[in-house]
Write a protein that holds these residues in place. Structure first.
Motif, PDB file in Angstrom:
ATOM      1  N   THR A  40      -0.605  43.257 -51.752  1.00  0.00           N
ATOM      2  CA  THR A  40      -1.101  43.979 -50.569  1.00  0.00           C
ATOM      3  C   THR A  40      -2.545  44.373 -50.808  1.00  0.00           C
ATOM      4  OG1 THR A  40      -0.314  46.015 -51.591  1.00  0.00           O
ATOM      5  CG2 THR A  40       1.101  45.029 -49.904  1.00  0.00           C
ATOM      6  N   GLY A  41      -3.269  44.619 -49.733  1.00  0.00           N
ATOM      7  CA  GLY A  41      -4.580  45.235 -49.851  1.00  0.00           C
ATOM      8  C   GLY A  41      -4.386  46.742 -49.843  1.00  0.00           C
ATOM      9  N   THR A  42      -5.465  47.500 -49.906  1.00  0.00           N
ATOM     10  CA  THR A  42      -5.351  48.960 -49.903  1.00  0.00           C
ATOM     11  C   THR A  42      -5.927  49.549 -48.610  1.00  0.00           C
ATOM     12  OG1 THR A  42      -7.488  49.356 -50.982  1.00  0.00           O
ATOM     13  CG2 THR A  42      -5.599  48.972 -52.420  1.00  0.00           C
ATOM     14  N   GLU A  43      -6.108  48.691 -47.613  1.00  0.00           N
ATOM     15  CA  GLU A  43      -6.712  49.167 -46.364  1.00  0.00           C
ATOM     16  C   GLU A  43      -5.778  50.130 -45.616  1.00  0.00           C
ATOM     17  OE1 GLU A  43      -5.340  46.309 -46.880  1.00  0.00           O
ATOM     18  OE2 GLU A  43      -4.598  45.315 -45.074  1.00  0.00           O
ATOM     19  N   ASP A  44      -6.374  51.019 -44.806  1.00  0.00           N
ATOM     20  CA  ASP A  44      -5.605  52.028 -44.077  1.00  0.00           C
ATOM     21  C   ASP A  44      -4.728  51.416 -43.002  1.00  0.00           C
ATOM     22  OD1 ASP A  44      -6.719  54.164 -45.452  1.00  0.00           O
ATOM     23  OD2 ASP A  44      -8.485  54.175 -44.132  1.00  0.00           O
ATOM     24  N   ASP A  45      -5.261  50.440 -42.310  1.00  0.00           N
ATOM     25  CA  ASP A  45      -4.609  49.995 -41.085  1.00  0.00           C
ATOM     26  C   ASP A  45      -4.698  48.474 -40.990  1.00  0.00           C
ATOM     27  OD1 ASP A  45      -3.750  49.460 -38.543  1.00  0.00           O
ATOM     28  OD2 ASP A  45      -5.096  50.883 -37.550  1.00  0.00           O
ATOM     29  N   SER A  46      -3.537  47.833 -41.015  1.00  0.00           N
ATOM     30  CA  SER A  46      -3.537  46.371 -40.999  1.00  0.00           C
ATOM     31  C   SER A  46      -3.800  45.801 -39.610  1.00  0.00           C
ATOM     32  CB  SER A  46      -2.206  45.851 -41.538  1.00  0.00           C
ATOM     33  OG  SER A  46      -1.148  46.357 -40.767  1.00  0.00           O
ATOM     34  N   ASN A  47      -3.968  46.680 -38.623  1.00  0.00           N
ATOM     35  CA  ASN A  47      -4.297  46.186 -37.282  1.00  0.00           C
ATOM     36  C   ASN A  47      -5.796  46.021 -37.067  1.00  0.00           C
ATOM     37  OD1 ASN A  47      -1.622  46.069 -36.311  1.00  0.00           O
ATOM     38  ND2 ASN A  47      -1.640  48.299 -36.143  1.00  0.00           N
ATOM     39  N   LEU A  48      -6.576  46.447 -38.042  1.00  0.00           N
ATOM     40  CA  LEU A  48      -8.030  46.313 -37.922  1.00  0.00           C
ATOM     41  C   LEU A  48      -8.422  44.835 -38.014  1.00  0.00           C
ATOM     42  CD1 LEU A  48      -9.022  49.137 -40.441  1.00  0.00           C
ATOM     43  CD2 LEU A  48      -9.219  49.268 -37.947  1.00  0.00           C
ATOM     44  N   SER A  49      -9.642  44.539 -37.615  1.00  0.00           N
ATOM     45  CA  SER A  49     -10.150  43.180 -37.807  1.00  0.00           C
ATOM     46  C   SER A  49     -10.283  42.928 -39.309  1.00  0.00           C
ATOM     47  CB  SER A  49     -11.523  43.044 -37.143  1.00  0.00           C
ATOM     48  OG  SER A  49     -12.462  43.821 -37.863  1.00  0.00           O
ATOM     49  N   ILE A  50     -10.319  41.645 -39.688  1.00  0.00           N
ATOM     50  CA  ILE A  50     -10.421  41.313 -41.108  1.00  0.00           C
ATOM     51  C   ILE A  50     -11.609  42.017 -41.752  1.00  0.00           C
ATOM     52  CG2 ILE A  50     -10.954  39.431 -42.725  1.00  0.00           C
ATOM     53  CD1 ILE A  50      -8.115  39.274 -41.937  1.00  0.00           C
ATOM     54  N   GLN A  51     -12.726  42.011 -41.060  1.00  0.00           N
ATOM     55  CA  GLN A  51     -13.923  42.615 -41.649  1.00  0.00           C
ATOM     56  C   GLN A  51     -13.729  44.117 -41.869  1.00  0.00           C
ATOM     57  OE1 GLN A  51     -17.632  42.239 -39.524  1.00  0.00           O
ATOM     58  NE2 GLN A  51     -18.772  42.998 -41.292  1.00  0.00           N
ATOM     59  N   ASN A  52     -13.104  44.779 -40.909  1.00  0.00           N
ATOM     60  CA  ASN A  52     -12.885  46.222 -41.054  1.00  0.00           C
ATOM     61  C   ASN A  52     -11.794  46.528 -42.078  1.00  0.00           C
ATOM     62  OD1 ASN A  52     -14.912  47.121 -39.349  1.00  0.00           O
ATOM     63  ND2 ASN A  52     -13.623  46.889 -37.523  1.00  0.00           N
ATOM     64  N   ARG A  53     -10.850  45.609 -42.223  1.00  0.00           N
ATOM     65  CA  ARG A  53      -9.845  45.795 -43.281  1.00  0.00           C
ATOM     66  C   ARG A  53     -10.519  45.716 -44.641  1.00  0.00           C
ATOM     67  NH1 ARG A  53      -4.722  41.983 -41.718  1.00  0.00           N
ATOM     68  NH2 ARG A  53      -3.648  43.107 -43.362  1.00  0.00           N
ATOM     69  N   LYS A  54     -11.442  44.780 -44.782  1.00  0.00           N
ATOM     70  CA  LYS A  54     -12.173  44.644 -46.048  1.00  0.00           C
ATOM     71  C   LYS A  54     -12.947  45.914 -46.370  1.00  0.00           C
ATOM     72  CE  LYS A  54     -12.583  39.821 -46.987  1.00  0.00           C
ATOM     73  NZ  LYS A  54     -13.260  38.664 -47.428  1.00  0.00           N
TER      74      LYS A  54
END
Ligand SMILES: [Zn+2]
Length: 190
Positions: free
Chosen positions: A51-65
């Motif tokens: 998994t990544g550690t991003e807050d929200d998996s609904n964000l765009s790929i760039q914002n997830r990064k």
């Protein structure tokens, strides 16, 4: 702190046979975690699964990064009395490029010392022909650039090199790599 780079939506580098960096990073980091645990180190993992550690998996790929990298940095800088070791694999256009290389943060004087110990142990234990020297990370290595504690990235090898990729895929070699990094960390503390 052991950072298994990438994960989830972010695969990292991809080899010609479809091998994804994030999976090998995670294996090596888990072996490293076990070894350090045997020695009573308190190890924080940035991730233990795919998994990544991003807050929200609904964000765009760039914002997830962006969210992912910010969360990792937050974690790093919430432990004052720690070191940061990040596990990556390298990729290069020239397929002959091979060998591990450690990058260190400029922010803490012990980063270079830690990087030097890890590089030396990898070379002496499993890569006797590796002539690479440790390098200071640049602005593009965001976590090194912003970490306040001693911090290094270990590029464990090139997945763009066929022979090295085959080695990196083997659990036995992943364990040897983890063991070499572990010995480097022990030398750092001694
Ligand atoms: Zn990477």
């Amino acid at each position: 702190m052991a950072n298994s780079a990438h994960g989830g939506f972010d695969g990292g580098a991809v080899a010609s046979d479809g091998t994804v960096e994030k999976d090998i990073n995670l294996n090596i980091t888990k072996y490293l975690y076990s070894l350090l645990g045997l020695n009573d180190f308190n190890v924080i993992m940035t991730r233990t699964t795919d998994t990544g550690t991003e807050d929200d998996s609904n964000l765009s790929i760039q914002n997830r990064k962006i969210s992912d990298i910010h969360n990792r940095l937050k974690l790093i800088n919430s432990y004052d009395n720690s070191i940061f070791v990040s596990i990556h694999l390298n990729k290069f256009t020239t397929s002959t490029a091979n060998g591990a290389q450690v990058f260190y943060s400029k922010n803490h004087p012990n980063s270079k010392f830690l990087g030097d110990k890890i590089q030396k142990l990898i070379v002496s234990l499993i890569q006797n022909n590796n002539n690479r020297v440790i390098k200071q990370g640049t602005k593009s290595t965001y976590l090194l650039h912003n970490a306040k504690i001693p911090a290094v990235i270990v590029e464990c090898g090139f997945i763009s090199n066929k022979q090295e990729l085959e080695r990196l895929k083997k659990p036995e070699y992943q364990k040897q790599m983890a063991y070499s990094i572990y010995c480097g960390i022990l030398n750092y503390y001694n």
